[in-house]
Motif scaffolding. Structure first.
Motif, PDB file in Angstrom:
ATOM      1  N   GLU A  56       0.936  -1.133   0.073  1.00  0.00           N
ATOM      2  CA  GLU A  56      -0.014  -0.118   0.044  1.00  0.00           C
ATOM      3  C   GLU A  56       0.819   1.262   0.106  1.00  0.00           C
ATOM      4  OE1 GLU A  56      -3.059  -0.057   3.124  1.00  0.00           O
ATOM      5  OE2 GLU A  56      -3.600  -2.217   2.658  1.00  0.00           O
ATOM      6  N   ILE A  57       0.561   2.232  -1.013  1.00  0.00           N
ATOM      7  CA  ILE A  57       1.237   3.240  -1.024  1.00  0.00           C
ATOM      8  C   ILE A  57       0.516   4.459  -1.211  1.00  0.00           C
ATOM      9  CG2 ILE A  57       3.631   2.381  -1.928  1.00  0.00           C
ATOM     10  CD1 ILE A  57       2.759   3.257  -4.848  1.00  0.00           C
ATOM     11  N   THR A  58       0.698   5.626  -0.781  1.00  0.00           N
ATOM     12  CA  THR A  58       0.328   6.937  -0.946  1.00  0.00           C
ATOM     13  C   THR A  58       0.809   8.092  -1.831  1.00  0.00           C
ATOM     14  OG1 THR A  58      -0.941   6.652   1.227  1.00  0.00           O
ATOM     15  CG2 THR A  58      -1.085   8.836   0.344  1.00  0.00           C
ATOM     16  N   MET A  59       0.065   8.724  -2.483  1.00  0.00           N
ATOM     17  CA  MET A  59       0.420   9.778  -3.179  1.00  0.00           C
ATOM     18  C   MET A  59      -0.166  11.057  -3.005  1.00  0.00           C
ATOM     19  SD  MET A  59       0.399  10.470  -7.395  1.00  0.00           S
ATOM     20  CE  MET A  59       0.928  11.941  -8.269  1.00  0.00           C
ATOM     21  N   LEU A  60       0.619  12.119  -2.656  1.00  0.00           N
ATOM     22  CA  LEU A  60      -0.025  13.460  -2.305  1.00  0.00           C
ATOM     23  C   LEU A  60       0.021  14.225  -3.660  1.00  0.00           C
ATOM     24  CD1 LEU A  60      -0.433  16.054  -0.508  1.00  0.00           C
ATOM     25  CD2 LEU A  60       1.959  16.520  -0.572  1.00  0.00           C
ATOM     26  N   ASN A  61      -1.277  14.841  -4.002  1.00  0.00           N
ATOM     27  CA  ASN A  61      -1.383  15.401  -5.088  1.00  0.00           C
ATOM     28  C   ASN A  61      -1.616  16.833  -4.625  1.00  0.00           C
ATOM     29  OD1 ASN A  61      -2.647  16.268  -7.548  1.00  0.00           O
ATOM     30  ND2 ASN A  61      -4.578  15.668  -6.998  1.00  0.00           N
ATOM     31  N   SER A  62      -0.935  17.863  -5.368  1.00  0.00           N
ATOM     32  CA  SER A  62      -1.016  19.225  -5.114  1.00  0.00           C
ATOM     33  C   SER A  62      -1.639  20.058  -6.545  1.00  0.00           C
ATOM     34  CB  SER A  62       0.419  19.891  -5.076  1.00  0.00           C
ATOM     35  OG  SER A  62       1.152  19.537  -5.983  1.00  0.00           O
ATOM     36  N   LYS A  63      -2.186  18.874  -7.292  1.00  0.00           N
ATOM     37  CA  LYS A  63      -3.047  19.678  -8.465  1.00  0.00           C
ATOM     38  C   LYS A  63      -4.586  19.073  -8.135  1.00  0.00           C
ATOM     39  CE  LYS A  63      -1.659  19.629 -12.758  1.00  0.00           C
ATOM     40  NZ  LYS A  63      -1.776  21.010 -12.992  1.00  0.00           N
ATOM     41  N   GLY A  64      -5.140  19.756  -7.439  1.00  0.00           N
ATOM     42  CA  GLY A  64      -6.518  19.386  -6.992  1.00  0.00           C
ATOM     43  C   GLY A  64      -7.474  19.230  -8.293  1.00  0.00           C
ATOM     44  N   GLU A  65      -7.407  20.111  -9.203  1.00  0.00           N
ATOM     45  CA  GLU A  65      -8.285  19.875 -10.300  1.00  0.00           C
ATOM     46  C   GLU A  65      -8.261  18.647 -11.197  1.00  0.00           C
ATOM     47  OE1 GLU A  65      -4.403  21.596 -11.855  1.00  0.00           O
ATOM     48  OE2 GLU A  65      -5.390  21.798 -10.180  1.00  0.00           O
ATOM     49  N   ILE A  66      -7.016  17.564 -10.939  1.00  0.00           N
ATOM     50  CA  ILE A  66      -7.020  16.419 -11.643  1.00  0.00           C
ATOM     51  C   ILE A  66      -7.297  15.337 -10.535  1.00  0.00           C
ATOM     52  CG2 ILE A  66      -5.809  17.281 -13.443  1.00  0.00           C
ATOM     53  CD1 ILE A  66      -3.383  15.995 -12.342  1.00  0.00           C
ATOM     54  N   GLN A  67      -7.877  15.639  -9.461  1.00  0.00           N
ATOM     55  CA  GLN A  67      -7.865  14.598  -8.367  1.00  0.00           C
ATOM     56  C   GLN A  67      -8.631  13.510  -8.635  1.00  0.00           C
ATOM     57  OE1 GLN A  67      -6.288  14.109  -5.586  1.00  0.00           O
ATOM     58  NE2 GLN A  67      -7.835  12.688  -4.613  1.00  0.00           N
ATOM     59  N   ALA A  68      -9.706  13.663  -9.273  1.00  0.00           N
ATOM     60  CA  ALA A  68     -10.627  12.576  -9.929  1.00  0.00           C
ATOM     61  C   ALA A  68      -9.944  11.815 -11.123  1.00  0.00           C
ATOM     62  CB  ALA A  68     -11.925  13.024 -10.650  1.00  0.00           C
ATOM     63  N   GLN A  69      -9.087  12.346 -11.847  1.00  0.00           N
ATOM     64  CA  GLN A  69      -8.170  11.640 -12.908  1.00  0.00           C
ATOM     65  C   GLN A  69      -7.177  10.837 -12.198  1.00  0.00           C
ATOM     66  OE1 GLN A  69      -9.434  14.924 -12.978  1.00  0.00           O
ATOM     67  NE2 GLN A  69      -9.704  15.716 -15.076  1.00  0.00           N
ATOM     68  N   GLU A 162       3.289  22.927 -18.338  1.00  0.00           N
ATOM     69  CA  GLU A 162       2.253  23.846 -18.331  1.00  0.00           C
ATOM     70  C   GLU A 162       2.345  25.402 -18.518  1.00  0.00           C
ATOM     71  OE1 GLU A 162      -0.801  22.178 -14.912  1.00  0.00           O
ATOM     72  OE2 GLU A 162       1.071  23.056 -14.135  1.00  0.00           O
ATOM     73  N   GLY A 163       1.475  26.005 -19.111  1.00  0.00           N
ATOM     74  CA  GLY A 163       1.833  27.557 -19.524  1.00  0.00           C
ATOM     75  C   GLY A 163       0.793  28.468 -18.899  1.00  0.00           C
ATOM     76  N   ALA A 164       1.169  29.759 -18.957  1.00  0.00           N
ATOM     77  CA  ALA A 164      -0.093  30.728 -18.466  1.00  0.00           C
ATOM     78  C   ALA A 164      -0.035  31.835 -19.368  1.00  0.00           C
ATOM     79  CB  ALA A 164       0.512  31.156 -17.079  1.00  0.00           C
ATOM     80  N   VAL A 289     -17.109  36.205 -20.331  1.00  0.00           N
ATOM     81  CA  VAL A 289     -16.011  37.023 -20.382  1.00  0.00           C
ATOM     82  C   VAL A 289     -15.180  36.543 -21.758  1.00  0.00           C
ATOM     83  CG1 VAL A 289     -14.631  35.557 -18.717  1.00  0.00           C
ATOM     84  CG2 VAL A 289     -14.244  38.227 -19.074  1.00  0.00           C
ATOM     85  N   GLY A 290     -14.446  37.648 -22.047  1.00  0.00           N
ATOM     86  CA  GLY A 290     -13.263  37.404 -23.310  1.00  0.00           C
ATOM     87  C   GLY A 290     -12.141  36.879 -22.994  1.00  0.00           C
ATOM     88  N   PHE A 291     -11.344  37.154 -21.917  1.00  0.00           N
ATOM     89  CA  PHE A 291     -10.181  37.120 -21.473  1.00  0.00           C
ATOM     90  C   PHE A 291     -10.029  36.838 -20.005  1.00  0.00           C
ATOM     91  CE2 PHE A 291      -9.653  40.141 -25.091  1.00  0.00           C
ATOM     92  CZ  PHE A 291      -8.584  39.543 -25.701  1.00  0.00           C
ATOM     93  N   TRP A 292      -9.245  35.901 -19.627  1.00  0.00           N
ATOM     94  CA  TRP A 292      -8.809  35.611 -18.173  1.00  0.00           C
ATOM     95  C   TRP A 292      -7.402  35.200 -18.144  1.00  0.00           C
ATOM     96  CZ3 TRP A 292     -10.241  30.114 -15.920  1.00  0.00           C
ATOM     97  CH2 TRP A 292      -9.995  30.391 -14.572  1.00  0.00           C
ATOM     98  N   PHE A 293      -6.685  35.912 -17.129  1.00  0.00           N
ATOM     99  CA  PHE A 293      -5.480  35.439 -16.928  1.00  0.00           C
ATOM    100  C   PHE A 293      -5.089  34.311 -16.023  1.00  0.00           C
ATOM    101  CE2 PHE A 293      -1.399  35.200 -14.655  1.00  0.00           C
ATOM    102  CZ  PHE A 293      -0.448  35.162 -15.740  1.00  0.00           C
ATOM    103  N   MET A 294      -4.659  33.302 -16.468  1.00  0.00           N
ATOM    104  CA  MET A 294      -4.644  31.858 -15.810  1.00  0.00           C
ATOM    105  C   MET A 294      -4.000  30.907 -16.721  1.00  0.00           C
ATOM    106  SD  MET A 294      -5.360  30.358 -13.175  1.00  0.00           S
ATOM    107  CE  MET A 294      -6.295  31.759 -12.498  1.00  0.00           C
ATOM    108  N   GLY A 295      -3.805  29.554 -16.251  1.00  0.00           N
ATOM    109  CA  GLY A 295      -2.902  28.558 -16.798  1.00  0.00           C
ATOM    110  C   GLY A 295      -3.920  27.362 -17.648  1.00  0.00           C
ATOM    111  N   ASN A 296      -3.224  26.438 -18.299  1.00  0.00           N
ATOM    112  CA  ASN A 296      -3.843  25.364 -18.941  1.00  0.00           C
ATOM    113  C   ASN A 296      -4.434  24.399 -17.858  1.00  0.00           C
ATOM    114  OD1 ASN A 296      -0.967  24.575 -18.666  1.00  0.00           O
ATOM    115  ND2 ASN A 296      -1.710  22.771 -19.473  1.00  0.00           N
ATOM    116  N   TRP A 297      -4.199  24.550 -16.664  1.00  0.00           N
ATOM    117  CA  TRP A 297      -4.459  23.605 -15.544  1.00  0.00           C
ATOM    118  C   TRP A 297      -6.239  23.710 -15.257  1.00  0.00           C
ATOM    119  CZ3 TRP A 297      -0.567  26.916 -14.768  1.00  0.00           C
ATOM    120  CH2 TRP A 297      -1.021  28.403 -13.999  1.00  0.00           C
ATOM    121  N   THR A 298      -6.368  24.622 -15.908  1.00  0.00           N
ATOM    122  CA  THR A 298      -7.936  25.028 -15.648  1.00  0.00           C
ATOM    123  C   THR A 298      -8.974  24.564 -16.394  1.00  0.00           C
ATOM    124  OG1 THR A 298      -9.389  26.636 -14.890  1.00  0.00           O
ATOM    125  CG2 THR A 298      -8.221  27.486 -16.718  1.00  0.00           C
TER     126      THR A 298
END
Length: 449
Positions: A56-69, A162-164, A289-298
């Motif tokens: 049994e092993i555990t992984m810490l995920n710091s990208k919450g947006e892909i937790q389900a994946q 990733e990019g922003a 909205v037309g523009f949003w400053f963010m990265g591809n993780w969203t």
């Protein structure tokens, strides 16, 4: 004869119970204190040979947006490797990965696999396994291991490129008559904002989270000091030494001039700190909205509202009104997440299982599918030939192919986005002016150890 039958029945019953106990029990006496501390116990359900051992092993995920994946990937990995059970634990929202893992180490239950920011790896090098001899090293993309190679040893696995920049909704821009590829100056960006508003849409969403403002936006002013990474590193060292005057620094003031203009077109202008990451995702995806400053993780969250896999892309953040100035045509791109393997709280068997998972990600069809198609991540490995299907990842790949990139500042001090982010939030809300912001930024850097 009757007594013999009863005796035979009793003996048979005793033997049967003994057999059942032998098959169903777990021998925890041999479980090491280390394994109990991590909660990653290893159960031998068969014989001393351990052929059917469950690790049994555990992984810490710091990208919450892909937790389900990642949870889906863990199940697929276990299906391919029945002797390994992988659990994915997500870092708390608003908590830096380094803070999370520091707490876990203090409690003696560090995960076998830890997904962290690049700047965190050197601080944990004494706790992580040397991965220099792993198979995937030879397939890692150029420069993807630079930030985690310490004293000639590779201390982590490059997980995500990733990019922003400004994410744009092409359907809105088309209606407004705006071509994002033609925008190369701050003035041209403002003209685009005006056209979008005239077409009946909100022009821009600014996310007020400290990690966005000081982790991704402000660092553009650092990266655009020079196209030479050594010069950028010297600039940061000069900031630490207190020998940089930001009031006279052209890239910094150019970016802040752009930010001042952005503030005027922010859809949350009247209460800029009230905006949420989730509301921004919805506004972009639903065509508000037309523009949003963010990265591809969203992208996974934008897609939930857009329900179309096209019509979105990236545009650079201009820092001047000279289209030829460095940075006006490039977006920040780099490896933003690495995975380290713990060697302190996890046994050799657990470390081997963790290595097996990383290799599965790079070389199995299921692993590659999870990275590229399920999690919408641009991989840092040359052997993975799957092309990203989501429009934001495709847009980043185009910038990479054309070479129109600036450095993604991923190795700044771990507390930069929290400390400087608080200053940027005050500036966004007009609580302080630029002089005060500069003073706070310069003071922060002078106190960096």
């Amino acid at each position: 004869m009757k007594g013999f039958k009863h005796l035979s029945l009793l003996m048979a019953l005793v033997l049967m119970i003994g057999a059942m106990v032998g098959c169903g029990s777990k021998d925890t006496a041999g479980t090491s204190q280390q394994e109990q501390a991590t909660g990653n116990t290893q159960t031998d359900s068969s014989s001393p040979s351990g052929k059917n051992q469950i690790i049994e092993i555990t992984m810490l995920n710091s990208k919450g947006e892909i937790q389900a994946q990642l949870e889906e990937a863990a199940k697929a990995f276990t299906a391919d490797n029945p002797n390994i059970k992988l659990d994915v634990v997500v870092a708390d929202a608003g908590q830096s990965p380094f803070e999370k893992i520091s707490v876990m180490y203090a409690a003696g239950n560090a995960p076998a696999l830890a997904m962290l920011d690049p700047v965190d790896i050197p601080s944990l090098a004494d706790k992580f396994l040397d991965l220099s001899n792993e198979k995937w090293i030879s397939d890692a993309a150029n420069n993807s291991l630079d930030n985690v190679t310490l004293d000639g040893k590779v201390m982590a696995f490059p997980f995500a490129v990733e990019g922003a920049g400004f994410i744009y909704n092409k359907a809105i821009l088309d209606q407004a008559g705006v071509d994002p590829t033609a925008i190369k100056t701050t003035k041209e960006l403002e003209d685009a904002f005006n056209k979008v508003k005239a077409a009946g849409f909100e022009a821009l969403a600014i996310s007020p989270m400290d990690w966005s403002l000081a982790g991704h936006f402000l660092p553009i002013s650092y990266a655009t000091q020079s196209s030479n990474s050594a010069d950028v590193a010297k600039f940061l060292n000069d900031l630490k030494a207190g020998s940089v005057d930001l009031k006279a620094n052209k890239p910094f003031n150019g970016l802040m001039d752009t930010f001042d203009m952005m503030k005027q077109y922010n859809m949350y202008k009247n209460d800029p700190l009230a905006a949420t990451y989730e509301s921004n995702q919805q506004a972009m995806g639903s065509g508000e909205v037309g523009f949003w400053f963010m990265g591809n993780w969203t992208w996974p969250q934008i897609y939930e509202f857009a329900q179309v896999n096209e019509g979105f892309g990236f545009m650079p953040v201009p820092i001047s009104n000279n289209p030829d100035d460095y940075g006006n045509t490039g977006i920040p791109v780099g490896v933003t997440k690495y995975i380290g393997i713990d060697k302190v709280n996890n046994s050799e068997e657990q470390q081997a299982a963790a290595k097996q998972f990383l290799e599965w990600l790079v070389y199995s069809e299921k692993g590659q599918d999870m990275i590229v198609n399920k999690a919408n991540i641009i991989p840092a490995f040359n052997n993975i030939t799957l092309e990203p299907q989501d429009p934001l990842a495709k847009s980043i790949k185009e910038y990479m192919t054309s070479g129109k990139m600036i450095q993604f500042m991923t190795t700044m001090p771990a507390d930069h986005w929290a400390e400087v982010g608080a200053s940027m939030q005050k500036y966004l809300a007009d609580m302080i002016d630029r002089a005060a912001l500069i003073e706070e930024i310069e003071t922060y850097w002078k106190n960096v150890k």
